[in-house]
Design a protein around this motif. Structure first.
Motif, PDB file in Angstrom:
ATOM      1  N   HIS A 192      49.669 115.763  36.052  1.00 10.38           N
ATOM      2  CA  HIS A 192      50.092 114.517  36.699  1.00 10.38           C
ATOM      3  C   HIS A 192      48.854 113.681  36.996  1.00 10.38           C
ATOM      4  CE1 HIS A 192      52.761 111.898  38.940  1.00 10.38           C
ATOM      5  NE2 HIS A 192      51.838 111.841  39.905  1.00 10.38           N
ATOM      6  N   PRO A 193      48.830 112.420  36.538  1.00  9.57           N
ATOM      7  CA  PRO A 193      47.641 111.594  36.754  1.00  9.57           C
ATOM      8  C   PRO A 193      47.340 111.425  38.245  1.00  9.57           C
ATOM      9  CG  PRO A 193      49.497 110.245  36.012  1.00  9.57           C
ATOM     10  CD  PRO A 193      49.903 111.678  35.834  1.00  9.57           C
ATOM     11  N   VAL A 194      46.067 111.513  38.570  1.00  9.62           N
ATOM     12  CA  VAL A 194      45.666 111.404  39.974  1.00  9.62           C
ATOM     13  C   VAL A 194      45.461 109.952  40.388  1.00  9.62           C
ATOM     14  CG1 VAL A 194      44.582 113.672  39.988  1.00  9.62           C
ATOM     15  CG2 VAL A 194      43.232 111.664  39.329  1.00  9.62           C
ATOM     16  N   SER A 195      45.602 109.036  39.431  1.00  9.25           N
ATOM     17  CA  SER A 195      45.395 107.618  39.713  1.00  9.25           C
ATOM     18  C   SER A 195      46.679 106.835  39.452  1.00  9.25           C
ATOM     19  CB  SER A 195      44.267 107.066  38.839  1.00  9.25           C
ATOM     20  OG  SER A 195      44.174 105.655  38.941  1.00  9.25           O
ATOM     21  N   SER A 196      46.822 105.710  40.133  1.00 10.02           N
ATOM     22  CA  SER A 196      47.985 104.840  39.931  1.00 10.02           C
ATOM     23  C   SER A 196      47.736 103.816  38.820  1.00 10.02           C
ATOM     24  CB  SER A 196      48.320 104.110  41.234  1.00 10.02           C
ATOM     25  OG  SER A 196      47.211 103.331  41.668  1.00 10.02           O
ATOM     26  N   ASN A 197      46.592 103.905  38.185  1.00  5.46           N
ATOM     27  CA  ASN A 197      46.248 102.996  37.097  1.00  5.46           C
ATOM     28  C   ASN A 197      47.311 103.103  36.001  1.00  5.46           C
ATOM     29  OD1 ASN A 197      45.116 101.615  34.907  1.00  5.46           O
ATOM     30  ND2 ASN A 197      43.039 102.284  35.377  1.00  5.46           N
ATOM     31  N   LYS A 198      47.897 101.965  35.612  1.00  3.96           N
ATOM     32  CA  LYS A 198      48.984 101.973  34.617  1.00  3.96           C
ATOM     33  C   LYS A 198      48.527 102.476  33.255  1.00  3.96           C
ATOM     34  CE  LYS A 198      48.400  97.176  33.057  1.00  3.96           C
ATOM     35  NZ  LYS A 198      49.080  95.885  32.834  1.00  3.96           N
ATOM     36  N   ASP A 199      47.223 102.404  32.993  1.00  2.00           N
ATOM     37  CA  ASP A 199      46.700 102.899  31.713  1.00  2.00           C
ATOM     38  C   ASP A 199      46.933 104.390  31.538  1.00  2.00           C
ATOM     39  OD1 ASP A 199      45.849 100.353  31.268  1.00  2.00           O
ATOM     40  OD2 ASP A 199      43.702 100.768  31.413  1.00  2.00           O
ATOM     41  N   CYS A 200      47.036 105.114  32.664  1.00  2.00           N
ATOM     42  CA  CYS A 200      47.240 106.570  32.597  1.00  2.00           C
ATOM     43  C   CYS A 200      48.573 106.910  31.930  1.00  2.00           C
ATOM     44  CB  CYS A 200      47.203 107.167  34.003  1.00  2.00           C
ATOM     45  SG  CYS A 200      45.613 106.950  34.845  1.00  2.00           S
ATOM     46  N   LYS A 201      49.582 106.092  32.169  1.00  2.00           N
ATOM     47  CA  LYS A 201      50.903 106.334  31.577  1.00  2.00           C
ATOM     48  C   LYS A 201      51.005 105.751  30.166  1.00  2.00           C
ATOM     49  CE  LYS A 201      53.416 106.587  35.974  1.00  2.00           C
ATOM     50  NZ  LYS A 201      54.539 106.042  36.788  1.00  2.00           N
ATOM     51  N   LEU A 202      50.162 104.771  29.870  1.00  2.25           N
ATOM     52  CA  LEU A 202      50.205 104.145  28.548  1.00  2.25           C
ATOM     53  C   LEU A 202      49.512 104.983  27.486  1.00  2.25           C
ATOM     54  CD1 LEU A 202      49.454 100.401  29.514  1.00  2.25           C
ATOM     55  CD2 LEU A 202      51.638 101.367  28.761  1.00  2.25           C
ATOM     56  N   TYR A 203      48.551 105.799  27.897  1.00  7.36           N
ATOM     57  CA  TYR A 203      47.810 106.595  26.922  1.00  7.36           C
ATOM     58  C   TYR A 203      48.696 107.671  26.292  1.00  7.36           C
ATOM     59  CZ  TYR A 203      44.655 109.890  24.758  1.00  7.36           C
ATOM     60  OH  TYR A 203      44.051 110.724  23.844  1.00  7.36           O
ATOM     61  N   LYS A 204      48.587 107.818  24.970  1.00  3.60           N
ATOM     62  CA  LYS A 204      49.253 108.887  24.212  1.00  3.60           C
ATOM     63  C   LYS A 204      48.245 109.469  23.224  1.00  3.60           C
ATOM     64  CE  LYS A 204      53.163 107.861  26.186  1.00  3.60           C
ATOM     65  NZ  LYS A 204      53.688 108.721  27.266  1.00  3.60           N
ATOM     66  N   ASN A 205      48.440 110.718  22.863  1.00  2.00           N
ATOM     67  CA  ASN A 205      47.526 111.364  21.929  1.00  2.00           C
ATOM     68  C   ASN A 205      47.720 110.921  20.486  1.00  2.00           C
ATOM     69  OD1 ASN A 205      45.896 113.130  23.600  1.00  2.00           O
ATOM     70  ND2 ASN A 205      47.765 114.319  23.975  1.00  2.00           N
ATOM     71  N   SER A 206      48.826 110.253  20.218  1.00  2.00           N
ATOM     72  CA  SER A 206      49.097 109.774  18.868  1.00  2.00           C
ATOM     73  C   SER A 206      47.998 108.821  18.398  1.00  2.00           C
ATOM     74  CB  SER A 206      50.449 109.057  18.827  1.00  2.00           C
ATOM     75  OG  SER A 206      50.613 108.364  17.613  1.00  2.00           O
ATOM     76  N   GLN A 207      47.544 108.994  17.150  1.00  2.00           N
ATOM     77  CA  GLN A 207      46.475 108.155  16.609  1.00  2.00           C
ATOM     78  C   GLN A 207      46.874 106.686  16.538  1.00  2.00           C
ATOM     79  OE1 GLN A 207      43.454 109.040  16.042  1.00  2.00           O
ATOM     80  NE2 GLN A 207      43.703 111.240  16.350  1.00  2.00           N
ATOM     81  N   ALA A 208      48.177 106.416  16.429  1.00  2.00           N
ATOM     82  CA  ALA A 208      48.649 105.035  16.329  1.00  2.00           C
ATOM     83  C   ALA A 208      48.815 104.386  17.699  1.00  2.00           C
ATOM     84  CB  ALA A 208      49.978 104.993  15.574  1.00  2.00           C
ATOM     85  N   VAL A 209      48.796 105.196  18.756  1.00  2.00           N
ATOM     86  CA  VAL A 209      49.024 104.671  20.110  1.00  2.00           C
ATOM     87  C   VAL A 209      47.754 104.726  20.947  1.00  2.00           C
ATOM     88  CG1 VAL A 209      50.373 104.874  22.224  1.00  2.00           C
ATOM     89  CG2 VAL A 209      51.448 105.365  20.013  1.00  2.00           C
ATOM     90  N   LYS A 210      47.220 105.958  21.126  1.00  2.00           N
ATOM     91  CA  LYS A 210      46.023 106.155  21.945  1.00  2.00           C
ATOM     92  C   LYS A 210      46.112 105.310  23.220  1.00  2.00           C
ATOM     93  CE  LYS A 210      43.704 109.302  19.843  1.00  2.00           C
ATOM     94  NZ  LYS A 210      43.367 110.552  20.535  1.00  2.00           N
ATOM     95  N   CYS A 211      45.051 104.517  23.487  1.00  2.00           N
ATOM     96  CA  CYS A 211      45.092 103.637  24.666  1.00  2.00           C
ATOM     97  C   CYS A 211      45.010 102.170  24.230  1.00  2.00           C
ATOM     98  CB  CYS A 211      43.940 103.970  25.619  1.00  2.00           C
ATOM     99  SG  CYS A 211      44.377 103.784  27.387  1.00  2.00           S
ATOM    100  N   TYR A 212      45.559 101.895  23.019  1.00  2.00           N
ATOM    101  CA  TYR A 212      45.472 100.552  22.465  1.00  2.00           C
ATOM    102  C   TYR A 212      46.232  99.509  23.282  1.00  2.00           C
ATOM    103  CZ  TYR A 212      43.481 102.760  18.311  1.00  2.00           C
ATOM    104  OH  TYR A 212      42.684 103.480  17.449  1.00  2.00           O
ATOM    105  N   ASN A 213      47.187  99.962  24.095  1.00  2.00           N
ATOM    106  CA  ASN A 213      47.939  99.028  24.938  1.00  2.00           C
ATOM    107  C   ASN A 213      47.369  98.957  26.356  1.00  2.00           C
ATOM    108  OD1 ASN A 213      49.947  98.295  22.974  1.00  2.00           O
ATOM    109  ND2 ASN A 213      50.846 100.324  23.246  1.00  2.00           N
ATOM    110  N   CYS A 214      46.256  99.615  26.581  1.00  2.69           N
ATOM    111  CA  CYS A 214      45.656  99.692  27.924  1.00  2.69           C
ATOM    112  C   CYS A 214      44.741  98.501  28.206  1.00  2.69           C
ATOM    113  CB  CYS A 214      44.842 100.976  28.065  1.00  2.69           C
ATOM    114  SG  CYS A 214      45.776 102.499  27.783  1.00  2.69           S
ATOM    115  N   ASP A 215      44.627  98.184  29.487  1.00  2.00           N
ATOM    116  CA  ASP A 215      43.661  97.162  29.908  1.00  2.00           C
ATOM    117  C   ASP A 215      42.235  97.635  29.660  1.00  2.00           C
ATOM    118  OD1 ASP A 215      45.583  95.371  30.672  1.00  2.00           O
ATOM    119  OD2 ASP A 215      45.421  95.765  32.826  1.00  2.00           O
ATOM    120  N   SER A 216      42.028  98.962  29.717  1.00  2.00           N
ATOM    121  CA  SER A 216      40.690  99.503  29.462  1.00  2.00           C
ATOM    122  C   SER A 216      40.262  99.239  28.023  1.00  2.00           C
ATOM    123  CB  SER A 216      40.651 101.003  29.749  1.00  2.00           C
ATOM    124  OG  SER A 216      41.524 101.706  28.877  1.00  2.00           O
TER     125      SER A 216
END
Length: 265
Positions: A192-216
């Motif tokens: 369970h992510p320890v942060s409320s940062n929305k990027d934590c839920k957006l990240y996926k291990n899939s090569q096509a997804v990763k964190c490409y939708n993240c603000d980071s």
């Protein structure tokens, strides 16, 4: 400057820039036939730049070759427009890239980036849905994230790596999420992510997804763009100085052409 010297210098400078412009146009045509849409997106600016340099160069070359004060006057006006455009762009580039910097994280050799740190212009461009959709497709095609596991074979190598801003922001979740890294391309998302940062839920291990939708990821791209823009701005500053010298020589050549014309009359 001597009457013949300035004309000679302008003539050969513009002959060389004509060759440079032809090379730029050829490069633009090559990019237009390339199947990579990421490169093709800058085809028109490259072709336009090459064509504009060619027109200015040929006007200056003919004006110096024929000692034509009218052609040299047109050449100087066009060159002055280029100088003003370069100056305006350079000032704006320095202003836009003034904000934004990375944040050091304990245990990491690289920095992490936050989108809010960058200028409003970057925020507007990167938060535009169509712009980001195009940029994201380019990032996925480059496969930077997919190559990390090939470069860093062990977890120890990966943790001690110095990732680029895009790799740090797009290929992994922010460190504040607390996801344990299994290897360079896989994180244990059962925690369970320890942060409320929305990027934590957006990240996926899939090569096509990763964190490409993240603000980071957007912040990583912003940092990359900032670095590139700074380099372009510094180059433009040097170009402005060189063109200013050429402009001065062109003014001398035009004055000499006017004198020659007046002595013949």
């Amino acid at each position: 400057m001597g009457m013949g010297t300035s004309t000679f210098v302008i003539k050969w400078i513009n002959f060389l820039t004509m060759l440079l412009a032809i090379a730029v146009i050829i490069f633009g045509v090559w990019m237009s036939t390339h199947h990579d849409n990421c490169r093709r997106s800058i085809t028109l600016p490259v072709l336009g730049l090459g064509a504009f340099i060619f027109v200015i160069s040929i006007v200056g070359f003919l004006g110096a070759l024929k000692n034509n004060s009218i052609l040299l006057w047109i050449y100087l006006i066009m060159l002055c427009m280029v100088l003003v455009a370069i100056l305006v762009f350079t000032v704006l580039a320095f202003i836009v890239t003034n904000n934004g910097s990375g944040h050091n994280v304990a245990g990491l050799r690289y920095k992490e980036y936050q989108l809010k740190d960058y200028s409003s212009w970057f925020l507007k461009q990167l938060n535009n849905t169509e712009n980001w959709k195009r940029l994201k497709s380019c990032l996925v095609k480059k496969q930077d994230c997919n190559n990390l596991s090939k470069i860093y074979k062990t977890l120890k190598q990966y943790k001690s790596a110095k990732l680029t801003p895009i790799e740090a922001g797009c290929c992994r979740p922010p460190s504040e999420c607390g996801y344990p890294a299994v290897n360079a391309s896989y994180y244990d998302l059962s925690f369970h992510p320890v942060s409320s940062n929305k990027d934590c839920k957006l990240y996926k291990n899939s090569q096509a997804v990763k964190c490409y939708n993240c603000d980071s990821c957007k912040a990583g791209v912003a940092q990359y763009m900032k670095t590139e823009w700074r380099m372009v701005a510094i180059f433009n500053l040097a170009l402005f100085i060189v063109l200013s010298i050429i402009y001065f020589v062109g003014c001398c050549a035009r004055q000499n052409a006017v004198r020659r014309r007046s002595t013949k009359i």
